[in-house]
Design a protein around this motif. Structure first.
Motif, PDB file in Angstrom:
ATOM      1  N   ALA A  99       0.854  -1.187   0.000  1.00  0.00           N
ATOM      2  CA  ALA A  99       0.000   0.000   0.000  1.00  0.00           C
ATOM      3  C   ALA A  99       0.884   1.228   0.000  1.00  0.00           C
ATOM      4  O   ALA A  99       1.974   1.224   0.569  1.00  0.00           O
ATOM      5  CB  ALA A  99      -0.929   0.004   1.214  1.00  0.00           C
ATOM      6  N   THR A 100       0.423   2.286  -0.632  1.00  0.00           N
ATOM      7  CA  THR A 100       1.171   3.533  -0.655  1.00  0.00           C
ATOM      8  C   THR A 100       0.186   4.685  -0.769  1.00  0.00           C
ATOM      9  O   THR A 100      -1.024   4.490  -0.847  1.00  0.00           O
ATOM     10  CB  THR A 100       2.199   3.555  -1.811  1.00  0.00           C
ATOM     11  N   GLY A 101       0.714   5.909  -0.765  1.00  0.00           N
ATOM     12  CA  GLY A 101      -0.140   7.090  -0.825  1.00  0.00           C
ATOM     13  C   GLY A 101       0.062   7.978   0.383  1.00  0.00           C
ATOM     14  O   GLY A 101       0.587   7.552   1.405  1.00  0.00           O
ATOM     15  N   ARG A 102      -0.380   9.239   0.284  1.00  0.00           N
ATOM     16  CA  ARG A 102      -0.103  10.200   1.346  1.00  0.00           C
ATOM     17  C   ARG A 102      -1.179  10.271   2.421  1.00  0.00           C
ATOM     18  O   ARG A 102      -0.919  10.728   3.528  1.00  0.00           O
ATOM     19  CB  ARG A 102       0.129  11.589   0.755  1.00  0.00           C
ATOM     20  N   ASP A 103      -2.413   9.856   2.106  1.00  0.00           N
ATOM     21  CA  ASP A 103      -3.481   9.910   3.106  1.00  0.00           C
ATOM     22  C   ASP A 103      -4.617   8.994   2.671  1.00  0.00           C
ATOM     23  O   ASP A 103      -4.539   8.310   1.649  1.00  0.00           O
ATOM     24  CB  ASP A 103      -3.980  11.350   3.320  1.00  0.00           C
ATOM     25  N   TYR A 104      -5.705   8.990   3.466  1.00  0.00           N
ATOM     26  CA  TYR A 104      -6.836   8.109   3.178  1.00  0.00           C
ATOM     27  C   TYR A 104      -7.398   8.325   1.771  1.00  0.00           C
ATOM     28  O   TYR A 104      -7.772   7.362   1.083  1.00  0.00           O
ATOM     29  CB  TYR A 104      -7.964   8.345   4.189  1.00  0.00           C
ATOM     30  N   ASP A 105      -7.490   9.575   1.352  1.00  0.00           N
ATOM     31  CA  ASP A 105      -8.140   9.891   0.080  1.00  0.00           C
ATOM     32  C   ASP A 105      -7.239   9.682  -1.129  1.00  0.00           C
ATOM     33  O   ASP A 105      -7.705   9.791  -2.264  1.00  0.00           O
ATOM     34  CB  ASP A 105      -8.644  11.342   0.095  1.00  0.00           C
ATOM     35  N   HIS A 106      -5.963   9.427  -0.895  1.00  0.00           N
ATOM     36  CA  HIS A 106      -5.029   9.227  -2.015  1.00  0.00           C
ATOM     37  C   HIS A 106      -4.251   7.920  -1.852  1.00  0.00           C
ATOM     38  O   HIS A 106      -3.120   7.806  -2.322  1.00  0.00           O
ATOM     39  CB  HIS A 106      -4.060  10.407  -2.118  1.00  0.00           C
ATOM     40  N   ALA A 107      -4.859   6.956  -1.198  1.00  0.00           N
ATOM     41  CA  ALA A 107      -4.195   5.676  -0.948  1.00  0.00           C
ATOM     42  C   ALA A 107      -4.307   4.750  -2.151  1.00  0.00           C
ATOM     43  O   ALA A 107      -5.258   4.831  -2.932  1.00  0.00           O
ATOM     44  CB  ALA A 107      -4.802   5.014   0.280  1.00  0.00           C
TER      45      ALA A 107
END
Length: 281
Positions: A99-107
């Motif tokens: 998993a990657t991404g900066r926050d919940y909405d951009h995971a």
């Protein structure tokens, strides 16, 4: 490991980055290295998902392309109380996920083609729940940043060895020592952060799926698959995967400094959690 300890480890990695900069250019080099580290963290905050997907050669997918996988993730993310993440598939025969991404909405949740071909439905749910746990605890950003810093420290140390300060007072032995020890120190810090986060994601993922044994069985398969099928990916990005994707590339120092906890210990904890859940039912 608490958040304070993780913060301390991250601070130690940043300080190490500054120390390598000081070796190359004195006080000015240290300041430039620390500024660069801060800029890297900003860039990774905004661009981490795209960079990691590129490292794994993964492609984002829609529900039309993989409806069963999409619906499974959608159901599990609702149980976890999360927005629907972007899904991606990496073209690797080795079974793995991250998993990657900066926050919940951009995971982003990514699985390999090998994973989809190998595991059962219950095992796949366990794997997906584990990755959703990383999102829920915001581990995916932390691990992406540490992976980037660890890789940058290694590159900067090597640069300092060959293009470091040419002052008369410079110590070639110190430069060689820094080039060897700095990447090892960065790896140890990265290992300390990643290992505890994997245990936590296992526990939270088991709660999301409701079946710890599914993840336990999947981990056995993933570990065996990782040892049998090589995956060519940057060592700095390896800690993001659910099991060590470089296991097939040999033992020795790589095993000693593995950023993943022993699979046997992870499985044992999950089996104990399964027993506790049965007793409580």
């Amino acid at each position: 490991m608490g958040n304070i300890k993780v913060f301390a480890l991250m601070a130690g990695m940043t300080a190490l980055f500054g120390a390598v900069g000081a070796m190359i250019g004195g006080q000015g080099g240290m300041i430039m290295a620390l500024v660069f580290a801060a800029l890297m963290n900003v860039v990774m905050y905004w661009a981490s998902a795209g960079m990691v997907l590129k490292m794994y050669r993964a492609q984002k997918i829609t529900r039309e392309q993989a409806p069963e996988l999409y619906d499974m993730v959608d159901r599990l993310r609702q149980r976890a109380g999360l927005p629907m993440p972007t899904l991606a598939i990496a073209p690797h025969a080795q079974p793995n996920a991250f998993a990657t991404g900066r926050d919940y909405d951009h995971a982003v949740v990514c699985v390999t083609e090998g994973l989809l071909d190998l595991v059962t439905r219950d095992e796949l749910e366990g794997v997906i729940a584990h990755e959703l746990a990383h999102i829920k605890t915001r581990d995916m950003l932390l691990q992406t940043v540490t992976a980037t810093l660890a890789g940058a420290i290694s590159n900067l140390a090597n640069f300092g060895l060959f293009f470091g300060s040419q002052d008369e007072d410079s110590n070639p032995a110190a430069a060689i020592g820094m080039a060897i020890l700095a990447p090892i120190a960065a790896m140890i810090i990265q290992m300390a952060i990643s290992r505890q986060r994997e245990f936590k994601a296992d526990a939270v993922g088991a709660q999301i799926s409701g079946r710890p044994i599914g993840l336990a069985n999947a981990l056995r398969r993933l570990e065996a698959g990782a040892r049998a099928v090589p995956m060519h990916v940057s060592p700095a990005a390896a800690p993001l995967a659910q099991v060590n994707p470089l296991a097939a590339h040999g033992g020795g120092m790589r095993k000693l400094f593995s950023t993943h906890p022993p699979t046997e210990e992870r499985v044992a904890r999950l089996e104990a959690l399964q027993s506790e859940m049965r007793m409580a039912a």
